[in-house]
Write an enzyme that holds these catalytic residues in place. Structure first.
Site, short mmCIF file in Angstrom:
data_model
loop_
_atom_site.label_atom_id
_atom_site.label_comp_id
_atom_site.label_asym_id
_atom_site.label_seq_id
_atom_site.Cartn_x
_atom_site.Cartn_y
_atom_site.Cartn_z
CD GLU A 141 -2.82 1.13 2.38
OE1 GLU A 141 -3.94 0.32 2.31
OE2 GLU A 141 -2.79 1.72 3.28
NE ARG A 142 3.35 2.27 5.97
CZ ARG A 142 3.85 1.55 6.71
NH1 ARG A 142 4.82 0.87 6.98
NH2 ARG A 142 2.98 1.85 8.08
#
Ligand SMILES: Cc1cc2nc3c(=O)[nH]c(=O)nc-3n(C[C@H](O)[C@H](O)[C@H](O)COP(=O)(O)OP(=O)(O)OC[C@H]3O[C@@H](n4cnc5c(N)ncnc54)[C@H](O)[C@@H]3O)c2cc1C
Length: 332
Positions: free
Chosen positions: A191-192
């Protein structure tokens, strides 16, 4: 996603570039963020933890988008330190579990069909006592309350997820009992690395739009773009954009190499969110009144991107992750 799940077997770098292109092409920022939360926060990283039965039940539906997913981790006591969470999962002696607790600020919650919920199963074991579960929205005891009036990201609905003695079967466990922190870290690496790619594409689009307008708008001396202060501010935006973009590409490439570089993902996320906010502020400085009233949302862009400073962990938490690796000479 792999072809067997209806994907195209492209690497993560290709996915990041596709998301960027959606942003460049005009997709709305909230939509891009909601898409990233579904795809990068849950679907793709989750697939590697599911057993054969779970894959058959969920992966194709998630990959096609028929089933929308949300990652439920943060609690009112603070999202930065999930190890201290109070949502509990208790084995019910029948092979299943009972889950109780409340999650807040959950992207996609009001529309989600499936929640990946992080719980504390054995609180005395700290991070090794966390367990992740797949909890469908129609599980008795699960209730979603939409958050109203968020600052921005209207296209990414957010909500609270209350779990009141929700019973789930043993097959809802993801990656095994006690594997929750590892599942969560994998979700965060993906996600990051990728969730802000679409927003960087949107920023590129906005910089180009502002530049075109400032080349066209004139004062008594010529185009406003000819003012050095204006042109250099636009150049600085471009440098911030390119720097953040390259860090995302690098973190995506690390994933494609099969490396678990959590600090690299934190670096990319920190750089991208800080760049997005700085670019949005500078866009407001150079577009001034027109930016404030722009129907295509230059001003709204600032409200949207401010949320990225906290989503997937705050900027200070990213720095703390990076700091832990300093001097060690290897990935986190
Ligand atoms: C747009 C958006 C989308 C989100 N989507 C989701 C989602 O889908 N799922 C989900 O579970 N959560 C989601 N969140 C919540 C997000 O993960 C949390 O806001 C974030 O982790 C911070 O938690 P908190 O808000 O409780 O702040 P807190 O943890 O209370 O932090 C408050 C302050 O203390 C600092 N701090 C705390 N601990 C440390 C530390 N160890 N090191 C350094 N500084 C620290 C923080 O940096 C911050 O400045 C979302 C948030 C936003 C804004």
């Amino acid at each position: 996603m792999p072809a067997e799940w209806g994907g195209r077997d492209l690497g993560f770098l290709a996915l990041v570039r596709a998301l960027e292109a959606l942003g460049q092409g005009g997709a709305e920022r909230g939509f891009l963020f909601a898409l990233g939360a579904h795809l990068l926060g849950v679907t793709i990283p989750l697939a590697r933890y599911l057993n054969d039965d779970q894959q058959r039940e969920w992966v194709e539906a998630l990959a096609s988008g028929r089933t929308l997913a949300a990652l439920a981790v943060t609690e009112t006591s603070g999202g930065s330190n999930p190890v201290t969470m109070s949502t509990r999962a208790d084995a019910d002696g029948d092979g299943g579990y009972r889950i109780s607790g409340e999650k807040v600020f959950i992207t996609n919650a009001p529309d989600a069909d499936l929640f990946l919920v992080l719980t504390s199963e054995k609180p005395d074991r700290g991070g090794f006592g966390l367990t992740a579960f797949l909890v469908p929205k129609d599980t008795p005891g699960l209730r979603v309350t939409p958050h109203r009036g968020t600052l921005g990201m209207e296209g990414a609905p957010m909500g609270t997820v209350a779990l009141d003695d929700c019973r789930v079967p043993a097959r809802a466990v993801v990656g095994g009992s006690g594997a929750g922190l590892r599942v969560f870290s994998t979700c965060m690496q993906w996600e990051r690395t990728g969730i802000l790619a679409g927003l960087l594409g949107a920023a590129e689009r906005d910089i180009a739009r502002a530049t075109a307008r400032l080349r066209e708008k004139r004062d008594g001396r010529g185009a406003l773009f000819e003012h050095e202060t204006v042109a250099l501010r636009l150049a600085r935006m471009q440098v911030r954009l390119e720097g953040a973009r390259l860090l995302l590409y690098r973190a995506a490439w690390e994933i494609d190499q099969g490396r678990r570089d959590l600090a690299g993902a934190a670096t990319a996320k920190f750089a991208a969110s800080e760049a997005l906010v700085e670019i949005a502020l500078d866009l407001m400085r150079v577009t001034a009144g027109e930016g404030w009233t722009d129907p295509q949302g230059l001003g709204g862009g600032l409200a949207d991107v401010v949320g990225t400073l906290s989503a997937s962990g705050t900027s200070d938490v990213q720095l703390a992750i990076i700091a832990r690796t300093l001097g060690r000479g290897g990935p986190a």
